[in-house]
Design an enzyme around this catalytic site. Structure first.
Site, mmCIF file in Angstrom:
data_model
loop_
_atom_site.group_PDB
_atom_site.id
_atom_site.type_symbol
_atom_site.label_atom_id
_atom_site.label_comp_id
_atom_site.label_asym_id
_atom_site.label_seq_id
_atom_site.Cartn_x
_atom_site.Cartn_y
_atom_site.Cartn_z
ATOM 1 C CB CYS A 19 38.042 42.818 38.712
ATOM 2 S SG CYS A 19 39.816 42.540 38.974
ATOM 3 C CD GLU A 60 33.055 41.920 43.945
ATOM 4 O OE1 GLU A 60 34.046 41.178 43.796
ATOM 5 O OE2 GLU A 60 32.928 43.020 43.366
ATOM 6 C CG HIS A 98 36.936 42.914 43.115
ATOM 7 N ND1 HIS A 98 36.254 41.816 42.653
ATOM 8 C CD2 HIS A 98 38.164 42.870 42.548
ATOM 9 C CE1 HIS A 98 37.051 41.114 41.844
ATOM 10 N NE2 HIS A 98 38.214 41.744 41.764
#
Length: 274
Positions: free
Chosen positions: A157, A254, A252
């Site tokens: 990001c 994660e 993102h």
């Protein structure tokens, strides 16, 4: 064989920003990052360690096996642009990342960010900019040390934005249509198309559905970088260095469903182990 150590950058906030903290800690400094980064790194077979803003990257990087540049607030526009878009937050991002806290303290741009200094002593991107936020300066110095040591770097990001700026690139300053922050963080409002032959193509195939929690993105590429993933509207969503083990994505991973098995983190750990 010991597990690789992956250094994670993070944010510094005032205790007042942390829900549930007792009033006595209102002005206490707190270092933090989204726990999902460390969880994904651990699931990929490494150990995540926080690298605080007070550390000297030259002291830290020799003890690491890789670096992960995490998401967060806007990188200071003075590092790449002559003027600020009215919807860039000049220190405050759309999620109020810098509304309070300590990583908005500033340091000398040329002293703290030598990668952005020209031989004539002027700042490479904005001669009028003589100070930058502490986190920006620290992370560019951390990236510089990692590159000089040959460590793999993963950016997420904010990560690709900072990586690109450090190489002399620029950003789209405001893309409100990409800030899909009203739903859950694993919602996938669009796909990205990867470039055949790229690392991202090998990892994800020709197309992958992603979340979209950003309002800025890479515009003009910095030296040495290749755009290897794009959203359907043509915005760059992934970059890779042409020669170095540096990979960065705008989404993102994660926070996505299946994050613990996401190939970005496996790529980082595999390269940290070589």
């Amino acid at each position: 064989m010991p597990k690789p150590l992956i250094g994670l950058s993070g944010r510094r906030r005032a205790g007042a920003r942390i829900r549930g903290f007792p009033p006595v800690f209102v002005d206490v400094e707190v270092d933090l990052y989204i726990a999902h980064y460390a969880q994904a790194v651990h699931a990929a077979g490494a150990i995540a360690v926080h690298v605080p803003l007070d550390a000297d990257p030259a002291d830290v990087v020799p003890r690491l096996d890789a670096v992960l540049l995490t998401g967060g607030e806007d990188v200071a526009a003075c590092l790449y642009a002559d003027r600020l878009h009215e919807q860039v937050y000049d220190g405050i991002d759309p999620f109020a990342e810098r509304a309070a806290g300590f990583d908005n303290d500033t340091v000398s741009a040329v002293d703290a960010v030598p990668m952005l200094a020209r031989s004539d002593g002027e700042h490479s991107n904005s001669p009028a900019a003589d100070r930058v936020p502490l986190r920006d300066a620290f992370e560019i110095a951390l990236l510089d040390a990692a590159v000089n040591s040959g460590l793999p770097v993963l950016g997420i990001c904010r990560g690709p934005q900072l990586i690109n700026i450090a190489a002399g690139g620029t950003l789209h300053q405001h893309l409100p249509e990409h800030a899909a922050t009203d739903g859950p963080p694993d919602a996938t409002p669009h796909t990205v198309i990867t470039v055949e032959g790229s690392q991202l193509h090998r990892m994800y195939g020709p197309e992958v559905a992603v979340n979209s929690l950003h309002h800025q993105a890479v515009d003009q590429l910095g030296d040495g970088y290749i755009a290897t993933a794009h959203s359907p509207d043509g915005i760059i969503e992934g970059i890779e260095h042409a020669e170095l083990p540096i990979l960065a994505v705008q989404w993102h991973p994660e926070l996505m469903t299946g994050a613990l098995a996401d190939p970005c983190f496996r790529w980082l750990v595999d390269n940290a182990s070589t």
